[in-house]
Write a protein that holds these residues in place. Structure first.
Motif, PDB file in Angstrom:
ATOM      1  N   SER A   1      -5.388   2.659  -4.637  1.00  0.00           N
ATOM      2  CA  SER A   1      -4.432   3.259  -3.708  1.00  0.00           C
ATOM      3  C   SER A   1      -3.760   2.226  -2.810  1.00  0.00           C
ATOM      4  CB  SER A   1      -5.138   4.312  -2.843  1.00  0.00           C
ATOM      5  OG  SER A   1      -6.059   3.703  -1.940  1.00  0.00           O
ATOM      6  N   LEU A   2      -4.390   1.075  -2.595  1.00  0.00           N
ATOM      7  CA  LEU A   2      -3.797   0.011  -1.780  1.00  0.00           C
ATOM      8  C   LEU A   2      -3.169  -1.094  -2.626  1.00  0.00           C
ATOM      9  CD1 LEU A   2      -6.525  -0.449   1.020  1.00  0.00           C
ATOM     10  CD2 LEU A   2      -4.475   0.969   1.059  1.00  0.00           C
ATOM     11  N   ALA A   3      -3.319  -1.002  -3.951  1.00  0.00           N
ATOM     12  CA  ALA A   3      -2.842  -2.084  -4.816  1.00  0.00           C
ATOM     13  C   ALA A   3      -1.328  -2.222  -4.807  1.00  0.00           C
ATOM     14  CB  ALA A   3      -3.339  -1.865  -6.244  1.00  0.00           C
ATOM     15  N   SER A   4      -0.620  -1.127  -4.519  1.00  0.00           N
ATOM     16  CA  SER A   4       0.843  -1.182  -4.535  1.00  0.00           C
ATOM     17  C   SER A   4       1.434  -1.608  -3.199  1.00  0.00           C
ATOM     18  CB  SER A   4       1.408   0.188  -4.933  1.00  0.00           C
ATOM     19  OG  SER A   4       0.986   1.187  -4.026  1.00  0.00           O
ATOM     20  N   THR A   5       0.608  -1.824  -2.192  1.00  0.00           N
ATOM     21  CA  THR A   5       1.111  -2.243  -0.881  1.00  0.00           C
ATOM     22  C   THR A   5       1.296  -3.764  -0.861  1.00  0.00           C
ATOM     23  OG1 THR A   5      -1.057  -2.629   0.136  1.00  0.00           O
ATOM     24  CG2 THR A   5      -0.214  -0.366   0.147  1.00  0.00           C
ATOM     25  N   PRO A   6       2.165  -4.264   0.017  1.00  0.00           N
ATOM     26  CA  PRO A   6       2.355  -5.725   0.098  1.00  0.00           C
ATOM     27  C   PRO A   6       1.213  -6.449   0.794  1.00  0.00           C
ATOM     28  CG  PRO A   6       3.735  -4.613   1.713  1.00  0.00           C
ATOM     29  CD  PRO A   6       3.100  -3.534   0.885  1.00  0.00           C
ATOM     30  N   PHE A   7       0.168  -5.710   1.189  1.00  0.00           N
ATOM     31  CA  PHE A   7      -0.920  -6.308   1.956  1.00  0.00           C
ATOM     32  C   PHE A   7      -2.173  -6.539   1.125  1.00  0.00           C
ATOM     33  CE2 PHE A   7       1.409  -3.154   4.583  1.00  0.00           C
ATOM     34  CZ  PHE A   7       2.190  -4.053   5.278  1.00  0.00           C
ATOM     35  N   ARG A   8      -2.108  -6.253  -0.169  1.00  0.00           N
ATOM     36  CA  ARG A   8      -3.324  -6.297  -0.975  1.00  0.00           C
ATOM     37  C   ARG A   8      -3.891  -7.710  -1.099  1.00  0.00           C
ATOM     38  NH1 ARG A   8      -1.913  -5.662  -7.345  1.00  0.00           N
ATOM     39  NH2 ARG A   8      -0.712  -7.579  -7.567  1.00  0.00           N
ATOM     40  N   GLU A   9      -3.014  -8.728  -1.167  1.00  0.00           N
ATOM     41  CA  GLU A   9      -3.522 -10.092  -1.300  1.00  0.00           C
ATOM     42  C   GLU A   9      -4.346 -10.493  -0.079  1.00  0.00           C
ATOM     43  OE1 GLU A   9      -0.408  -9.302  -1.953  1.00  0.00           O
ATOM     44  OE2 GLU A   9      -0.027  -9.875  -4.035  1.00  0.00           O
ATOM     45  N   VAL A  10      -3.835 -10.144   1.111  1.00  0.00           N
ATOM     46  CA  VAL A  10      -4.560 -10.499   2.338  1.00  0.00           C
ATOM     47  C   VAL A  10      -5.880  -9.735   2.426  1.00  0.00           C
ATOM     48  CG1 VAL A  10      -4.499 -10.326   4.851  1.00  0.00           C
ATOM     49  CG2 VAL A  10      -2.508 -11.174   3.615  1.00  0.00           C
ATOM     50  N   ILE A  11      -5.847  -8.442   2.098  1.00  0.00           N
ATOM     51  CA  ILE A  11      -7.077  -7.649   2.145  1.00  0.00           C
ATOM     52  C   ILE A  11      -8.099  -8.203   1.162  1.00  0.00           C
ATOM     53  CG2 ILE A  11      -8.076  -5.382   1.692  1.00  0.00           C
ATOM     54  CD1 ILE A  11      -5.401  -4.163   2.590  1.00  0.00           C
ATOM     55  N   GLY A  12      -7.659  -8.454  -0.070  1.00  0.00           N
ATOM     56  CA  GLY A  12      -8.574  -8.972  -1.079  1.00  0.00           C
ATOM     57  C   GLY A  12      -9.148 -10.320  -0.704  1.00  0.00           C
ATOM     58  N   ALA A  13      -8.293 -11.196  -0.163  1.00  0.00           N
ATOM     59  CA  ALA A  13      -8.763 -12.533   0.210  1.00  0.00           C
ATOM     60  C   ALA A  13      -9.799 -12.464   1.323  1.00  0.00           C
ATOM     61  CB  ALA A  13      -7.578 -13.396   0.645  1.00  0.00           C
TER      62      ALA A  13
ATOM     63  N   LEU B   1      -1.113  11.450  -3.780  1.00  0.00           N
ATOM     64  CA  LEU B   1      -0.276  11.903  -2.662  1.00  0.00           C
ATOM     65  C   LEU B   1      -0.438  10.988  -1.446  1.00  0.00           C
ATOM     66  CD1 LEU B   1      -0.790  15.774  -2.910  1.00  0.00           C
ATOM     67  CD2 LEU B   1       1.278  14.477  -3.475  1.00  0.00           C
ATOM     68  N   LEU B   2      -1.677  10.591  -1.178  1.00  0.00           N
ATOM     69  CA  LEU B   2      -1.910   9.681  -0.059  1.00  0.00           C
ATOM     70  C   LEU B   2      -1.232   8.336  -0.297  1.00  0.00           C
ATOM     71  CD1 LEU B   2      -5.689  10.414   0.641  1.00  0.00           C
ATOM     72  CD2 LEU B   2      -3.745  11.067   2.068  1.00  0.00           C
ATOM     73  N   MET B   3      -1.263   7.855  -1.543  1.00  0.00           N
ATOM     74  CA  MET B   3      -0.613   6.585  -1.880  1.00  0.00           C
ATOM     75  C   MET B   3       0.886   6.643  -1.592  1.00  0.00           C
ATOM     76  SD  MET B   3      -2.384   5.527  -5.516  1.00  0.00           S
ATOM     77  CE  MET B   3      -1.150   4.242  -5.800  1.00  0.00           C
ATOM     78  N   LYS B   4       1.490   7.790  -1.849  1.00  0.00           N
ATOM     79  CA  LYS B   4       2.945   7.893  -1.725  1.00  0.00           C
ATOM     80  C   LYS B   4       3.395   8.170  -0.300  1.00  0.00           C
ATOM     81  CE  LYS B   4       6.983  10.115  -3.769  1.00  0.00           C
ATOM     82  NZ  LYS B   4       7.474  11.056  -4.815  1.00  0.00           N
ATOM     83  N   TYR B   5       2.667   9.012   0.429  1.00  0.00           N
ATOM     84  CA  TYR B   5       3.188   9.486   1.704  1.00  0.00           C
ATOM     85  C   TYR B   5       2.434   8.976   2.938  1.00  0.00           C
ATOM     86  CZ  TYR B   5       5.693  12.819  -1.245  1.00  0.00           C
ATOM     87  OH  TYR B   5       6.497  13.383  -2.191  1.00  0.00           O
ATOM     88  N   VAL B   6       1.188   8.552   2.785  1.00  0.00           N
ATOM     89  CA  VAL B   6       0.378   8.207   3.960  1.00  0.00           C
ATOM     90  C   VAL B   6       0.020   6.725   4.000  1.00  0.00           C
ATOM     91  CG1 VAL B   6      -1.782   8.673   5.184  1.00  0.00           C
ATOM     92  CG2 VAL B   6      -0.572  10.541   4.033  1.00  0.00           C
ATOM     93  N   VAL B   7      -0.503   6.195   2.895  1.00  0.00           N
ATOM     94  CA  VAL B   7      -1.020   4.830   2.875  1.00  0.00           C
ATOM     95  C   VAL B   7       0.018   3.785   3.287  1.00  0.00           C
ATOM     96  CG1 VAL B   7      -1.910   3.008   1.366  1.00  0.00           C
ATOM     97  CG2 VAL B   7      -2.897   5.300   1.280  1.00  0.00           C
ATOM     98  N   PRO B   8       1.270   3.826   2.774  1.00  0.00           N
ATOM     99  CA  PRO B   8       2.243   2.797   3.189  1.00  0.00           C
ATOM    100  C   PRO B   8       2.481   2.761   4.693  1.00  0.00           C
ATOM    101  CG  PRO B   8       3.023   3.973   1.250  1.00  0.00           C
ATOM    102  CD  PRO B   8       1.830   4.711   1.744  1.00  0.00           C
ATOM    103  N   MET B   9       2.599   3.932   5.322  1.00  0.00           N
ATOM    104  CA  MET B   9       2.844   3.987   6.754  1.00  0.00           C
ATOM    105  C   MET B   9       1.633   3.476   7.536  1.00  0.00           C
ATOM    106  SD  MET B   9       3.694   7.369   9.018  1.00  0.00           S
ATOM    107  CE  MET B   9       2.185   8.161   8.436  1.00  0.00           C
ATOM    108  N   VAL B  10       0.437   3.891   7.125  1.00  0.00           N
ATOM    109  CA  VAL B  10      -0.781   3.489   7.838  1.00  0.00           C
ATOM    110  C   VAL B  10      -1.012   1.985   7.714  1.00  0.00           C
ATOM    111  CG1 VAL B  10      -3.290   3.740   7.917  1.00  0.00           C
ATOM    112  CG2 VAL B  10      -1.852   5.754   7.618  1.00  0.00           C
TER     113      VAL B  10
END
Length: 543
Positions: free
Chosen positions: A251-263, A199-208
């Protein structure tokens, strides 16, 4: 506190010295770190006295390791690889665990210890394999993509195993009659945790994450806080911290920011993992390891030869060429840091004794060292063994032709900066049939262009770690529309250092910057205003 600081400073100095020697010997740092732990422990200098502090840093490192693994859980890789990732991943896990268990029983181990050893032998090191394949520029080759696919399958399996062992540990604490109830309760808590995370992945994580991405530093801080928070939640619910951290990454893997976070987290993860291996090495006794040399050599030979062989057999049956199967198979010729974490978990649950943990660690040292050389010299090895491998290849290996269609999603051109100029270039290139990947550091621009069905990701051209994550296989041009000279210079240096073989175009707004960028290796310097003025003059004189 001062003594703790001095102790850790001395440990870091010793580890740095030993790691530098390991680097000269072309050994993975994990081997050097464990060796340093043995030297610093009771079998050596006995310098590790602040065990609580080292243990805390070690737990943080393991949590971040699982978080980054979850962050890179790209289900698209498994889909594009089709059945091969699941077949080789699950097939190798089943083969190695069963035969490893039988070998352990044959060596006189108890069934529980044999089960742990058999399972520990199945997992290969995603970190080491990805690093070695990246260094060899083979991460985007077919065997590299297949290897990453079944390594992801292994990572999923190891997390499930850790969940099961944690539940088993919780169950054994209860009375025998309540074992089933306790196990069911753990399962229900796990389902509830997965539901909340979904639920957090769908409704909260993208916005945050979109809000946090306005500052790269804040985004990374949020990622660490998120990983630690879910690790704590997992621990409170009766699971391990590792399971919670893994779910945080997923939960963050589907966001467009995962490459930057991982790097950005790779260096922090590696630094904290150092303390896990120091803690592991310092807990080993050389005397107990000596008694394990015989069994360790048997298990190591099984891993170094048996694991690659089963992958070659499975891929041969599925219709892959022997070369692809052999190169992919070599990536499973070692056990991983997860195997050591699994052994440590078994020790903490009371399922294993220190001798068995020492055996698994010794197998890790042998197989990681041996497989590193096997992968580094994979092509000469194949040249020598190719005639013997023909028996595993079908008469008509048809499977590899299926992956030609995968090239349709791989970019020909990467464009940094999706302002009006960058988007204009991208639109013209796409109209002429080029496959374009757009990169921008503004999260709103990334979201907008993604909604316009453009292949896009969030990232910074000045970040060396991020550049290494890009799919640069067969990219012919990298274009930077950034105005800042320093950004373009940094990108040029990183790409040249990484051995990028395509061409690079950068943007300059004056003659001096253009000359500097050309001397730094740019193949083309774009000057928007000057180029537009020249084109306008041509049009005016033609009419």
């Amino acid at each position: 506190m001062e003594s703790v600081f001095v102790e850790i400073a001395a440990m870091l100095a010793v580890v740095t010295l030993i790691a530098s020697v390991g680097l000269m010997l072309k050994q993975p740092l994990i081997v050097a770190f464990i060796a340093a732990g043995i030297l610093l422990g009771p079998s050596g200098l006995s310098w590790v006295e602040s065990t609580d502090e080292v243990e805390l840093l070690a737990q943080m490192g393991i949590a971040l390791l699982l978080f980054v693994v979850g962050l890179k859980l790209d289900l698209h890789i498994i889909r594009t690889m089709g059945p091969v990732a699941l077949a080789t991943g699950l097939g190798q896990v089943l083969f190695t665990s069963v035969f490893g268990f039988l070998i352990a029983l044959g060596l006189g181990m108890s069934p529980v210890a044999a089960l742990y050893v058999g399972v520990a032998l199945t997992f290969s090191s995603t970190i080491i394999i990805v690093k070695l394949l990246s260094d060899k520029k083979e991460i985007d080759a077919l065997h590299g993509r297949i290897a990453v696919g079944f390594l992801i399958v292994q990572d999923i399996v190891v997390v499930l195993v850790m969940i099961g062992l944690t539940a088993l540990g919780a169950g054994t604490d209860a009375e025998a009659g309540n074992l089933a109830v306790e196990m069911l309760w753990v399962l229900l808590k796990g389902i509830a945790m997965l539901g909340v995370v979904a639920l957090l992945m769908k409704y909260v994580v993208p916005m945050v994450t979109r809000h946090m991405a306005q500052s790269s530093e804040l985004l990374v801080l949020f990622a660490i806080a998120w990983a630690v928070a879910l690790a704590t939640l997992g621990d409170m619910l009766g699971f391990s911290k590792e399971v919670g951290a893994f779910l945080a990454g997923v939960s963050l893997a589907s966001t467009p920011f995962r490459e930057v976070i991982g790097a950005r987290l790779v260096s922090l993860r590696d630094f904290l993992l150092l303390f896990f291996f120091i803690e592991l090495g310092s807990g080993l006794e050389i005397a107990s390891l000596g008694a394990q040399i015989g069994p360790a050599l048997i298990f190591s030979a099984f891993v170094l030869l048996g694991n690659p062989l089963i992958v070659v057999i499975i891929m041969g049956i599925m219709g892959y060429r022997k070369r692809t199967a052999f190169l992919a198979g070599l990536t499973v010729a070692q056990i991983s840091e997860f195997s050591l974490i699994l052994a440590a978990l078994g020790l903490s649950l009371g399922h294993l004794d220190s001798d068995t943990v020492g055996l698994i660690t010794l197998v890790g040292l042998i197989t990681i060292s041996g497989s590193t050389y096997m992968i580094l010299y994979s092509h000469p090895l194949y040249d020598r063994l190719a005639p013997l491998l023909s028996v595993f290849e079908r008469k008509h290996p048809y499977r590899e032709g299926e992956y030609d269609t995968d090239e349709a999603v791989r970019p020909d051109i990467v464009i940094f900066g999706l302002g009006r100029y960058g988007c204009g270039i991208a639109d013209k290139l796409k109209a002429r049939g080029s496959k374009v990947l757009g990169v921008d550091i503004d999260p709103e621009v990334v979201r907008l262009q993604a909604s316009e069905h453009m292949q896009v990701c969030f990232g910074d051209a000045e970040d060396p770690e991020f550049l290494e994550t890009l799919p640069l296989f067969k990219v012919t041009w990298i274009v930077s529309t950034a105005r800042e000279r320093d950004v373009n210079m940094s990108m040029l240096k990183t790409l040249k250092r990484e051995g990028f073989t395509g061409k690079i175009a950068v943007t300059a707004h004056n003659t001096r910057d253009a000359a500097l960028l050309t001397s730094a290796g740019a193949d083309l310097v774009l000057r928007p205003f000057a180029d537009a003025a020249n084109q306008a003059v041509e049009w005016l004189l033609e009419t």
